[in-house]
Motif scaffolding. Structure first.
Motif, PDB file in Angstrom:
ATOM      1  N   PRO A   5       7.032 -22.894 -23.384  1.00 50.93           N
ATOM      2  CA  PRO A   5       6.501 -22.405 -21.922  1.00 50.93           C
ATOM      3  C   PRO A   5       5.964 -23.508 -20.552  1.00 50.93           C
ATOM      4  O   PRO A   5       6.326 -24.654 -21.294  1.00 50.93           O
ATOM      5  N   ARG A  18      -1.646 -18.469 -18.448  1.00 47.63           N
ATOM      6  CA  ARG A  18      -1.706 -16.599 -18.726  1.00 47.63           C
ATOM      7  C   ARG A  18      -1.669 -16.447 -19.418  1.00 47.63           C
ATOM      8  O   ARG A  18      -2.648 -15.290 -20.673  1.00 47.63           O
ATOM      9  N   GLU A  68       3.109 -20.116 -17.484  1.00 46.05           N
ATOM     10  CA  GLU A  68       2.752 -19.698 -18.597  1.00 46.05           C
ATOM     11  C   GLU A  68       1.304 -19.700 -19.786  1.00 46.05           C
ATOM     12  O   GLU A  68       1.001 -18.389 -20.830  1.00 46.05           O
ATOM     13  N   ASP A  89      -0.971 -19.522 -10.498  1.00 41.98           N
ATOM     14  CA  ASP A  89      -1.599 -19.194 -11.847  1.00 41.98           C
ATOM     15  C   ASP A  89      -2.584 -20.845 -12.324  1.00 41.98           C
ATOM     16  O   ASP A  89      -2.520 -21.738 -13.176  1.00 41.98           O
TER      17      ASP A  89
END
Length: 307
Positions: free
Chosen positions: A10, A17, A14, A161
């Motif tokens: 990932p 998250r 990711e 993010d």
């Protein structure tokens, strides 16, 4: 153990998250402590949610020195960048006191964000800091300055993010639990997504953790290694005790130190079979590091293999 080597890697976004979703959902985050890529590869084969990298362990690993503020940002960022590239687990890292002024904090946050780290905690000790678990109370910054530094850390993030900021206070031993809770609340108001109130092992420890959780009303990161009562709790029990993220900073370094000392004693005593019985088998070592994956990759792109 979980066969992870064939799973896709990932991205840093990711990983963030996943960690942020766990915190928002009320799930407990189980984060054993590691300090190098090999340890990280080992723990990701087990059902864990993240990995924790402590400044104490990094200082021991990279410098062979105690945790007294000797690890600088360049050392830490390079180390964490390599770790984030070798594992699917989100990394929660110890960013000490931010490596200087609010200008240094700005640079530190952006460097660690670029290194792929999922979350960091920044504490309210002056620089150079000292490990909170060393004997005695730690010196801490004034309340307003401590809060402004967490504010600066949160404002410094630039990714879509972004890095998760955990506001940490080491003030409880010197100034009491009420002041620690006051700081933690203000850290959250400044943008921190979780808090870490450093507490020592006392008879009131579990009650203190619950009090922090109830009064701060934000995810609480807890050092589970400080007390056997905490280590004995199953992750399913953590939320009832006010624990959102459980870290075990001493797991890898303590395991390595104990195992190496024991095996050195066996080697020097000529206890060959006992030594062999307490070594990781070569095949397991190679598989942990993903050798078979690299061999398949090599075969896939070998000249002439596409014909």
């Amino acid at each position: 153990m979980i066969p992870v080597n064939d799973l896709p890697m990932p991205s840093a976004a990711e990983k963030r998250r996943v960690l942020r979703k766990a915190l928002a959902s009320g799930s407990s985050v189980f984060a054993p402590g590691v300090y190098d890529g090999f340890g990280l590869r080992i723990i990701e084969r087990y059902p864990v949610d993240a990995a924790y990298v402590s400044g104490n362990a990094v200082s021991a690993c990279l410098l062979g020195e105690p945790d007294v503020g000797l690890v600088d940002l360049t050392l830490l960022t390079g180390h964490l960048s390599r770790l984030s590239q070798c594992s699917r687990l989100p990394l929660i890292a110890d960013a000490d006191a931010g490596f200087g002024s609010v200008v240094n904090i700005r640079r530190a946050v952006r460097a660690l964000e670029a290194a792929g780290v999922a979350a960091i905690h920044i504490e309210d000790q002056p620089t150079p800091k000292r490990c909170a678990q060393l004997p005695g109370a730690r010196s801490v910054l004034g309340h307003d300055e401590a809060v402004s530094r967490i504010d600066a850390a949160c404002c410094a993030r630039i990714d879509s993010d972004p890095l998760i900021i955990v506001g940490r206070t080491d003030c409880a031993a010197a100034h009491g639990l009420d002041e620690a809770i006051h700081r933690a609340r203000d850290f959250v108001a400044a943008g921190a997504e979780a808090v870490f109130v450093e507490l020592k092992s006392t008879s009131e420890l579990l009650d203190q953790i619950r009090t922090v959780s109830e009064q701060v009303k934000a995810p609480c990161l807890v050092n589970m290694s400080v007390d056997e009562r905490l280590m004995a709790l199953n992750p399913d029990q953590w939320r009832a005790h006010g624990i959102s993220i459980g870290i075990f900073p001493s797991l890898a370094r303590g395991s390595f130190g104990h195992a190496l000392q024991a095996n050195m004693a066996r080697l020097l005593a000529g206890e060959t079979q006992a030594l062999i019985n307490h070594l990781m088998p070569t095949q397991d070592y190679a598989e942990t590091l993903g050798l078979s994956v690299l061999e398949r990759w090599e075969q896939r792109f070998r000249a002439g293999s596409q014909a």
